[in-house]
Design an enzyme around this catalytic site. Structure first.
Site, PDB file in Angstrom:
ATOM      1  N   MET A 124       0.842  -1.201   0.000  1.00 40.24           N
ATOM      2  CA  MET A 124       0.000   0.000   0.000  1.00 40.24           C
ATOM      3  C   MET A 124       0.876   1.250   0.000  1.00 40.24           C
ATOM      4  SD  MET A 124      -3.393  -0.915   2.126  1.00 40.24           S
ATOM      5  CE  MET A 124      -2.749  -0.713   3.778  1.00 40.24           C
ATOM      6  N   LEU A 154       6.558   3.210   1.721  1.00 46.18           N
ATOM      7  CA  LEU A 154       7.503   2.091   1.815  1.00 46.18           C
ATOM      8  C   LEU A 154       8.549   2.312   2.897  1.00 46.18           C
ATOM      9  CD1 LEU A 154       8.050   1.404  -2.004  1.00 46.18           C
ATOM     10  CD2 LEU A 154       6.384   0.366  -0.435  1.00 46.18           C
ATOM     11  N   HIS A 163       9.064  -3.413   3.669  1.00 49.93           N
ATOM     12  CA  HIS A 163       8.704  -3.642   2.265  1.00 49.93           C
ATOM     13  C   HIS A 163       9.952  -3.986   1.440  1.00 49.93           C
ATOM     14  CE1 HIS A 163       5.458  -0.608   3.444  1.00 49.93           C
ATOM     15  NE2 HIS A 163       4.749  -1.640   3.033  1.00 49.93           N
ATOM     16  N   GLN A 182       5.672 -11.753   6.874  1.00 47.93           N
ATOM     17  CA  GLN A 182       5.215 -12.531   8.037  1.00 47.93           C
ATOM     18  C   GLN A 182       4.586 -11.618   9.089  1.00 47.93           C
ATOM     19  OE1 GLN A 182       5.282 -15.914   8.399  1.00 47.93           O
ATOM     20  NE2 GLN A 182       4.183 -15.441  10.296  1.00 47.93           N
ATOM     21  N   SER A 208       6.185  -0.611  10.261  1.00 42.88           N
ATOM     22  CA  SER A 208       4.847  -0.513   9.696  1.00 42.88           C
ATOM     23  C   SER A 208       4.625   0.917   9.228  1.00 42.88           C
ATOM     24  CB  SER A 208       3.811  -0.865  10.768  1.00 42.88           C
ATOM     25  OG  SER A 208       2.530  -0.380  10.398  1.00 42.88           O
TER      26      SER A 208
HETATM   27  P1  AMP Z   1       1.440  -2.958   3.485  1.00 38.64           P
HETATM   28  O1  AMP Z   1       1.962  -1.882   2.592  1.00 38.64           O
HETATM   29  O2  AMP Z   1       1.427  -2.590   4.924  1.00 38.64           O
HETATM   30  O3  AMP Z   1       0.130  -3.518   2.974  1.00 38.64           O
HETATM   31  O4  AMP Z   1       2.479  -4.145   3.388  1.00 38.64           O
HETATM   32  C1  AMP Z   1       2.828  -4.699   2.145  1.00 38.64           C
HETATM   33  C2  AMP Z   1       3.595  -5.975   2.372  1.00 38.64           C
HETATM   34  O5  AMP Z   1       4.763  -5.689   3.137  1.00 38.64           O
HETATM   35  C3  AMP Z   1       2.785  -7.012   3.157  1.00 38.64           C
HETATM   36  O6  AMP Z   1       3.046  -8.305   2.624  1.00 38.64           O
HETATM   37  C4  AMP Z   1       3.342  -6.867   4.543  1.00 38.64           C
HETATM   38  O7  AMP Z   1       3.238  -8.050   5.314  1.00 38.64           O
HETATM   39  C5  AMP Z   1       4.794  -6.550   4.256  1.00 38.64           C
HETATM   40  N1  AMP Z   1       5.389  -5.873   5.410  1.00 38.64           N
HETATM   41  C6  AMP Z   1       4.947  -4.747   6.023  1.00 38.64           C
HETATM   42  N2  AMP Z   1       5.720  -4.456   7.099  1.00 38.64           N
HETATM   43  C7  AMP Z   1       6.658  -5.433   7.169  1.00 38.64           C
HETATM   44  C8  AMP Z   1       7.740  -5.718   8.063  1.00 38.64           C
HETATM   45  N3  AMP Z   1       8.016  -4.940   9.101  1.00 38.64           N
HETATM   46  N4  AMP Z   1       8.488  -6.809   7.821  1.00 38.64           N
HETATM   47  C9  AMP Z   1       8.228  -7.630   6.765  1.00 38.64           C
HETATM   48  N5  AMP Z   1       7.217  -7.423   5.893  1.00 38.64           N
HETATM   49  C10 AMP Z   1       6.447  -6.339   6.085  1.00 38.64           C
END
Ligand code: AMP
Length: 284
Positions: free
Chosen positions: A32, A35, A39, A151, A188
């Site tokens: 989303m 980054l 990510h 994960q 996050s």
């Molecule tokens: P998002 O943009 O939050 O929807 O995340 C996109 C992808 O990045 C998803 O598969 C999340 O699980 C992964 N992701 C987000 N934060 C982390 C993190 N701290 N460690 C590993 N993967 C992450």
């Protein structure tokens, strides 16, 4: 000016995808945006696995509840493209909401009822249906051979694995370990909502999970003491979790005693303006 190719329409994505020679593997990293290093761990792993990497950036309205943070979710495509610059060549797919849902929200909904209504699904009804539906759309639009998920979002990862198996998507789903700050806080995009002192408090989410992991490594297999351990740490910081659950990593079914298969100890908690989630995997 970034060298990263950014495609914004389904037509452009189709033309790009059609141009990839059939012997070349394609990896998709759905995001989303906003980054961060979490990510980038997915992108880095994707680059080692496939010559063609597509990073999708789409804040999916279907996965936000009416009172959630869809409007204020951080969006900065230019910045995301510059963060991705070192990973050139790479293709970004950043469609608009109109492009993805030209006639309003998808009327077809993909749901995995036993997995989408538990844990985070309780506090965020419909969230995982929105996730599963948009991921299935992205799979059909980008036609990847593999897709990488963090994960950190363990429930999402389990649901996507299940939907790919159940609906026979010819796509390998790869889970990538959680990237953390030095404090232990899982990275996050929503950490941007935290003040510095809230960030310190939020680090105790992982401290709690870690304490349970240590207990597990010392032989504890029962849910109650493991969950209680997390609770104790959170309580010491006045954190009131939405849930703490011990579940089977694959099915997300609650576990009383860990036996053969890997378990997840997972939680969600609100800290200030942010609803945060985290988990650790307990492998017997
Ligand atoms: P998002 O943009 O939050 O929807 O995340 C996109 C992808 O990045 C998803 O598969 C999340 O699980 C992964 N992701 C987000 N934060 C982390 C993190 N701290 N460690 C590993 N993967 C992450």
């Amino acid at each position: 000016m970034s060298r990263i190719k950014c495609l914004e329409t389904l037509d452009a994505m189709k033309r790009f995808r059609d141009s990839v020679p059939s012997h070349q593997k394609v990896a998709l990293v759905p995001t989303m945006g906003a980054l961060h290093a979490g990510h980038l761990a997915l992108v880095e792993q994707a680059k080692t696995l496939a010559p063609v990497v597509i990073v999708s950036i789409f804040v999916n309205p279907m996965q936000f509840g009416p009172h959630e943070d869809f409007e204020k979710y951080p969006r900065n495509l230019e910045n995301d493209l510059s963060i991705l610059e070192p990973y050139h060549p790479l293709t970004v797919f950043a469609p608009s909401v109109m492009e993805m849902y030209p006639h309003g929200p998808s009327r077809t909904i993909i749901t995995v009822p036993s997995m989408t209504t538990v844990m985070c699904g309780l506090g965020r009804p419909g969230h995982f249906d929105g996730v599963a539906t948009v991921v299935a759309k992205l799979f059909n639009i980008t036609r990847p051979h593999m897709a990488l998920f963090g994960q950190k979002d363990a429930q999402q990862l389990a649901i996507i694995k299940q939907l790919v198996e159940d609906l026979n998507f010819p796509i390998k789903i790869i889970g990538v370990p959680t990237v953390r700050e030095t404090s232990g806080l899982a990275m996050s995009s929503r950490n941007q909502y935290l003040t510095p002192s809230q960030k310190e408090q939020a680090a105790f989410l992982y401290q709690g999970l870690y304490a349970a992991q240590v207990l597990f490594e010392n032989g504890e297999r029962r849910a109650n003491p493991l969950i209680h351990k997390v609770q104790q740490v959170l309580q010491s910081q006045n954190i009131d979790p939405e849930y703490i659950a011990l579940v089977d990593q694959r099915t997300l079914e609650p576990i009383e005693v860990i036996t053969d298969s890997p378990a997840l100890i997972a939680l969600a908690a609100r800290i200030g303006q942010a609803r945060l989630i985290d988990n650790v995997v307990l492998v017997p």
